[in-house]
Design a protein around this motif. Structure first.
Motif, PDB file in Angstrom:
ATOM      1  N   ASN B  11       0.855  -1.186   0.000  1.00 50.89           N
ATOM      2  CA  ASN B  11       0.000   0.000   0.000  1.00 50.89           C
ATOM      3  C   ASN B  11       0.889   1.233   0.000  1.00 50.89           C
ATOM      4  N   TYR B  13       0.019   3.917   1.326  1.00 57.00           N
ATOM      5  CA  TYR B  13      -0.225   4.344   2.718  1.00 57.00           C
ATOM      6  C   TYR B  13      -0.012   5.852   2.906  1.00 57.00           C
ATOM      7  N   GLU B  16      -4.366   7.436   4.391  1.00 57.62           N
ATOM      8  CA  GLU B  16      -4.724   7.116   5.768  1.00 57.62           C
ATOM      9  C   GLU B  16      -3.956   7.986   6.755  1.00 57.62           C
ATOM     10  N   LYS B  17      -2.714   8.391   6.374  1.00 54.96           N
ATOM     11  CA  LYS B  17      -1.917   9.198   7.298  1.00 54.96           C
ATOM     12  C   LYS B  17      -2.317  10.669   7.261  1.00 54.96           C
ATOM     13  N   GLY B  29      -4.542   1.073   8.186  1.00 56.28           N
ATOM     14  CA  GLY B  29      -4.211   1.266   6.775  1.00 56.28           C
ATOM     15  C   GLY B  29      -4.983   0.280   5.914  1.00 56.28           C
ATOM     16  N   HIS B  31      -3.713  -1.594   3.725  1.00 56.41           N
ATOM     17  CA  HIS B  31      -2.931  -2.840   3.713  1.00 56.41           C
ATOM     18  C   HIS B  31      -3.251  -3.694   4.934  1.00 56.41           C
ATOM     19  N   THR B  48       2.740  -7.226   5.156  1.00 61.91           N
ATOM     20  CA  THR B  48       2.468  -5.965   4.465  1.00 61.91           C
ATOM     21  C   THR B  48       3.777  -5.251   4.131  1.00 61.91           C
ATOM     22  N   THR B  50       4.985  -1.058   2.593  1.00 61.88           N
ATOM     23  CA  THR B  50       4.461   0.262   2.217  1.00 61.88           C
ATOM     24  C   THR B  50       5.545   1.108   1.553  1.00 61.88           C
ATOM     25  N   GLU B 201     -10.740   4.978  -1.385  1.00 61.78           N
ATOM     26  CA  GLU B 201     -10.293   5.065   0.008  1.00 61.78           C
ATOM     27  C   GLU B 201     -11.301   5.739   0.940  1.00 61.78           C
TER      28      GLU B 201
END
Lengths: 250, 250, 250, 250
Positions: B11, B13, B16-17, B29, B31, B48, B50, B201
């Motif tokens: 991901n 990622y 999400e952050k 996340g 993932h 996982t 990232t 997402e």
């Protein structure tokens, strides 16, 4: 875990009864030989059926309890009753796997499922057949190398009058100068069909390891997929109400 | 029996952050959410990786020990280093399965494997996506019915600039009037690739049962096939000696 | 009626300049030989371009005015500049036909359009290649019979690392025991690609009638189709407004 | 230059005779309407045939002199005699093109050529059908844009029980929530088959420009290819002598 795959191996079983030479190669019949190596697999159970049994051994009850049908036929393709071929046909559309071997290309069931004549060039000269893998990521080639050879067999050559395969697995090279689409996959309705050329009755082809490996792999590939609430393929269902409402006359 | 399928869920990622709303949907996340439902399957193990990890978490050692790579990416498709995309590409040709989700259609790896731009129409309007099964015998639809719905998602519409799929599994209907080839399979070298559209997402799409079912099925379908003595796809091997002898000048 | 199909025949043009034997076979270069037989057709006009010309003879202006590009390359595949390969790639996605001959399988343009390594077994032994027609209704086989032969050529054998062809036209039989998917079609974006194996430079293969017939047929097949208001394939167009109105939050 | 393509437009011709509303839309019958727009093309000549003529208007002489047969049928699919369906079937395998319109999906000829039931979901609600082009390089979409719409029609929806199309040209979006593979191509023997969904008899669909354009394009695509010395598809030819000599017992 998953239940065992229930295989029925069907054979016209005529050559073995008429020819001592062929009976020597396949003392339990071609169906017996195939069922025997399938039974060595922990996830497969196999029974057999033959042409001269009542309803060719393919009663509705047998078909309903068959996940994958293996079909070997040659001289008696025309003796298969239309109503039995019809039942097999609909069972495939509703999910049963079908593996058609060698001269089963001219069987009623295969021709009906293909929609073509399924004819090919042919010659009996005991020549070499080398099968090349052209789909190395496909589960039907599990355990094989780049190619394998049948030392002596009947030649089938192009043009092979089949629909374009959904997946072409093997291309065959013949010593006498022909090529052949020797292993091909199709989807029909909810069912899957695999055609595999090796298998002339006068040679011990079903005793060969790579041939057995391919048939075992094909059984696993052809096993039905469980879908839910899917219609019977014999129906053309009418849905008077749209899923999405819309203003009529829109 | 067979060893577990080793999956790496990758991901980028980033969403999400940066967005508390998205982090609320996927606290571990995307993932993490995907790895979690994969881990409920007895035949699958998942880790996982990232984007912001060294080598994007995709070292040679990780890739060599990955049977199936799941790829989620969107805003940072261009940040993936060419040398990492290159390693993933060759690993797929040599047998690793690849499942590309949603906006991963524009990732370097997917575009390179497809040979096309992989662009599509798109619109963010939170509309409904209904996925119709058009390959009811394919293992990727195991357990599904005739269709399933994503209540709210980003629209991707045709023309989707992909090569003709080897197997078209889902056709998507969108509320705003478009259609999309929402689930497609391809073979590349010894590897298999599945593209699956669901996954914007801002909606809890990977928490939906049917979506999880499809991804689990796709992992099993994409797992490598063991072939023996097959060459590395980076080679164009030279065979000075013919398999079959022939007289030169013949 | 329809305007003439504008063909550009591209050749790296190195063998012919270095080897008197090859120059004897192709005094005007391979590109010259191909352009000459194309020019005998009333519906085709042909020009040529070669590697050592500025921009390899493939300026934007030339590419924009090319309907079908024929590509012959071998020892200098790596000398083609990335920016030129890139322009050819996008021109194909936007509709130009591409015919890749013989060792052009390892060219940058073909590998990028395929998404695979395009490698194959190979051997130089001057052996026989027999091409079998497996798609007898396809326009590329117009005028041919069941098969034709190249008396002496370089062998290319399976596994050929190409994506599954959209249309498999010829399967090749080689004297040394291999087979090859010797003629294959793919769609990429709005363009069409045909790969054709015949053509080793040390044999007079492009002087052979059936080979010329196939290339002429392929030019007609690969000619662009006129669609209207279709987007450039480099774009991923955003459509904020749905075609069909729907209530948001529906 | 090439001779004209000889088209026979076949229609069961029942709705028009029974319903004044339908007769108003198609005063010369659906066959007449289709033949009329085909006749505007300089490279096409068209005649018609209908169910109630002797031999359904499809004598051997007519079929032998037909390059492309267009088939419209609905309520009388079962009235077509088996021996006529059989003759059409073999004529297709031997090269005649076939264009099957709308409810012809349930005709004997189409079902036999497909090898499946060809059933689908359906609903008569006069809803909108939007056909999206998914093969923009295919000759059947010549002159079209990204999509076109049929304002009011009968809905046919997935799962459509057809073999995987060799070429999927149009995907249809229906207002009520379904999708459909609305335009599909297959090869069968030496012949080509195109199925096209538009055409419900209660709407003036064959008067619409884009629909006419598609049918004209399909006629050109489906026209036979001239191959030489190719066998009749009803034969499975025996070749006792190998092309390449080999030592028996080798």
């Amino acid at each position: 875990m998953r239940d065992k795959i229930r295989v029925t191996v069907w054979n016209e079983y005529r050559h073995e009864k008429r020819s001592p030479e062929i009976a020597m190669i396949y003392p339990e019949g071609i169906h017996g030989a195939i069922a025997n190596f399938l039974r060595t697999q922990p996830d497969i159970e196999a029974r057999t059926a033959t042409l001269d049994e009542p309803e060719h051994g393919l009663t509705s009850e047998v078909l309903e309890n068959t996940d994958v049908l293996v079909w070997w036929a040659h001289v008696a393709n025309h003796e298969v009753k239309d109503e039995i071929a019809d039942k097999v046909y609909w069972r495939v559309l509703n999910g049963m796997g079908l593996i058609v071997l060698h001269s089963g290309n001219l069987s009623k069931v295969f021709r009906r499922l293909m929609g073509t004549a399924c004819s090919a060039r042919w010659r009996e000269a005991g020549e070499k057949h080398r099968l090349w893998v052209v789909a190395p990521g496909h589960p039907i080639v599990e355990g094989l190398g780049e190619y394998f050879e049948i030392p002596h067999t009947e030649m089938y050559g192009e043009f092979f009058d089949i629909p374009r395969p959904d997946e072409l697995i093997f291309i065959g090279w013949f010593q006498g100068g022909e090529v052949f689409r020797s292993g091909c996959c199709w989807h029909r309705g909810r069912g899957k069909v695999f055609y595999f050329q090796p298998g002339h009755e006068t040679f011990p082809i079903y005793h060969q390891g790579q041939v057995q490996q391919v048939i075992v792999n094909a059984v696993r590939w052809a096993a039905p997929v469980s879908v839910v609430n899917f219609r019977d393929m014999a129906e053309a269902p009418w849905f008077p109400e749209p899923i999405e409402p819309f203003a009529s006359g829109q």
